[in-house]
Design a protein around this motif. Sequence first.
Motif, PDB file in Angstrom:
ATOM      1  N   HIS A 115       0.837  -1.200   0.000  1.00  0.00           N
ATOM      2  CA  HIS A 115       0.000   0.000   0.000  1.00  0.00           C
ATOM      3  C   HIS A 115       0.875   1.254   0.000  1.00  0.00           C
ATOM      4  O   HIS A 115       1.748   1.411   0.861  1.00  0.00           O
ATOM      5  N   ARG A 116       0.616   2.150  -0.959  1.00  0.00           N
ATOM      6  CA  ARG A 116       1.384   3.399  -1.081  1.00  0.00           C
ATOM      7  C   ARG A 116       0.594   4.566  -0.494  1.00  0.00           C
ATOM      8  O   ARG A 116      -0.636   4.508  -0.351  1.00  0.00           O
ATOM      9  N   ASP A 117       1.304   5.636  -0.199  1.00  0.00           N
ATOM     10  CA  ASP A 117       0.689   6.803   0.445  1.00  0.00           C
ATOM     11  C   ASP A 117      -0.423   7.428  -0.404  1.00  0.00           C
ATOM     12  O   ASP A 117      -1.339   8.051   0.130  1.00  0.00           O
ATOM     13  N   ASN A 118      -0.351   7.289  -1.730  1.00  0.00           N
ATOM     14  CA  ASN A 118      -1.353   7.920  -2.603  1.00  0.00           C
ATOM     15  C   ASN A 118      -2.584   7.048  -2.825  1.00  0.00           C
ATOM     16  O   ASN A 118      -3.442   7.371  -3.648  1.00  0.00           O
ATOM     17  N   GLY A 119      -2.668   5.921  -2.118  1.00  0.00           N
ATOM     18  CA  GLY A 119      -3.837   5.062  -2.210  1.00  0.00           C
ATOM     19  C   GLY A 119      -3.721   3.917  -3.185  1.00  0.00           C
ATOM     20  O   GLY A 119      -4.589   3.035  -3.231  1.00  0.00           O
ATOM     21  N   THR A 233       6.532   6.695 -10.015  1.00  0.00           N
ATOM     22  CA  THR A 233       5.292   6.796  -9.241  1.00  0.00           C
ATOM     23  C   THR A 233       4.500   5.493  -9.241  1.00  0.00           C
ATOM     24  O   THR A 233       3.430   5.416  -8.644  1.00  0.00           O
ATOM     25  N   ASP A 263       1.420  12.396  -9.607  1.00  0.00           N
ATOM     26  CA  ASP A 263       1.193  12.241  -8.163  1.00  0.00           C
ATOM     27  C   ASP A 263       1.512  13.578  -7.497  1.00  0.00           C
ATOM     28  O   ASP A 263       2.668  13.874  -7.170  1.00  0.00           O
ATOM     29  N   GLN A 265       1.017  14.740  -4.581  1.00  0.00           N
ATOM     30  CA  GLN A 265       1.585  14.659  -3.228  1.00  0.00           C
ATOM     31  C   GLN A 265       2.646  13.560  -3.145  1.00  0.00           C
ATOM     32  O   GLN A 265       2.750  12.859  -2.140  1.00  0.00           O
ATOM     33  N   SER A 267       5.490  11.270  -2.352  1.00  0.00           N
ATOM     34  CA  SER A 267       6.205  11.222  -1.077  1.00  0.00           C
ATOM     35  C   SER A 267       7.248  10.110  -1.002  1.00  0.00           C
ATOM     36  O   SER A 267       7.842   9.896   0.055  1.00  0.00           O
ATOM     37  N   LYS A 268       7.475   9.412  -2.104  1.00  0.00           N
ATOM     38  CA  LYS A 268       8.471   8.338  -2.085  1.00  0.00           C
ATOM     39  C   LYS A 268       9.876   8.919  -2.016  1.00  0.00           C
ATOM     40  O   LYS A 268      10.120  10.035  -2.483  1.00  0.00           O
ATOM     41  N   ILE A 302       8.351  -1.726   4.449  1.00  0.00           N
ATOM     42  CA  ILE A 302       7.012  -1.926   3.901  1.00  0.00           C
ATOM     43  C   ILE A 302       6.734  -3.419   3.763  1.00  0.00           C
ATOM     44  O   ILE A 302       7.579  -4.179   3.294  1.00  0.00           O
TER      45      ILE A 302
END
Length: 552
Positions: A115-119, A233, A263, A265, A267-268, A302
Amino acid sequence: MKSKTLKINSTDNIEVALSDLKVGNSINSGTEVYDLITDVQAKHKFATTDLQPGDDVIMYGVLVGKATKAIKRGEVITTGNISHAANNYKLKERKISWDVPSVSAWEDRTFMGYHRDNGTVGVANYWLIIPLVFCENKNVQVIQDAFMKGLGYNDSDSSYYNQVQQLVKMHRAGIAREDILNIDLNALETDVKAEDRVFPNVDGVKFLTHSLGCGGTKDDAINLCGLLAGYITHPNVAGATVLSLGCQNAQISLLKEQIAKRDVQFSKPLYCFEQQQVGTEADLMKLAIKQTFAGLMKANEIIRKPAPLSKLCIGLECGGSDGFSGISANPALGYTSDLLVALGSSVILSEFPELCGVEQELSDRCIDENVAQKFMALMTAYHERAKAVGSGFDSNPSAGNIRDGLITDAIKSAGAAKKAGTSPVIDVLDYPEQVSKPGLTLLCTPGSDIESTTAEVGAGATLVFFTTGLGTPTGNPIAPVVKISTNTTLYKKMNDIIDIDAGTIITAEETIKQVGERILDYIIEIASGKVKAKAETLGHNDFIPWKRGISL
């Protein structure tokens, strides 16, 4: 009794041989009996009526060629008696109703993903090392040599490395050439195993070298940075290291613009190094290696967690196609595509030169007129560019395609489009745009296997399911590429690169629906990391950006 032939559509005037047929054979097909006047090899077609020069040749219910000479009923169809032809297309009424398949067996199923921060949710967890220009390929190779074995990621090819090392030892020990030739290489020891990995939750470090980035047009630089941004991304990627020389067109700032478009936002972890600013090559390498190692430590935190199947994005691909592709593996994958769409997943159909002749059907299936017009405009522009350099979509079939029954591009295309099932087309993208909606999306790419696969993954495909009748080892650095054979002979012959056999449709052991359901179950296994695609196991990390021009 298993049928010897197949008439795909009631309006067709050619029929497919499911096995080798001999001259003089009487073929029973429905209410018709055909006396063959020539041999017809399996995968090839014969005429079901007398045809005169200029007559339409119909297959899959669409125009696929024109007779170039008189063809008798029961005579084999070849490049010597028909030529490519396809119908024109225009904007018509929407045809977006479809028979939604039952998905009750999968509605509550999940896969284990990252699961990534952008959903978004990935099916793998990779770190990327990317050059913005070919001048940095050598430095990327240095990092690759340092990291791969040192971090235990040589799983796919370490056995070959160790075999060479063992042979070197034997040579230095004075073992004779004749004795070395008799050695069983499979019996030699290997010293790198999966459990040696320093970062067990990172599936690998991948290196996307290429030949672009320096000169060319502004669009070349934008497209390259857009593709690379799609990989950075991508849900299967935890972070990236980027090497830049500094004076090329594909600048770090341009790459970051393209990342932000995909993306907002983002954040990677992203580490960018410009050699002309850093100074010596040694200093550049020290910085890149140290920060990449630190990034891998973060990526290793992760772990896989359950995710709904709606988070999947599947690329639909074919390569090394044959005369069975359009009646076995492709429609089976098409049924899988419909199941995925019904579950809220995303699927991508690309390879625009291999949609020639079915443009009307696909444009009619577009969700609205704007989407349909974009599709038709991209198809028209692509074909016009091809003709402007002395080619055309009719040049697409390869020697292998023709040998195994795909003798015109329209025959090939009508079968290739079956991978897309029957659901509405939700969106149409130009390369290297990114998927943003659930459902079926069309992506403009060449028909070339690796360029198209590279583009599908850049557009967001977390897995690629790839049908083949002749066999191909194509893979991708960050997304599993799963091969589906159109015939059982290929599955048995090249079982080191083929994952799934759809030839059971030809032998009447399974239906299209049954194979399609089996493919979906396999998708869940692959997505959860329980099974590895054969291309991944063999280390096929093919990556070729499309330098926008004519590639069929």
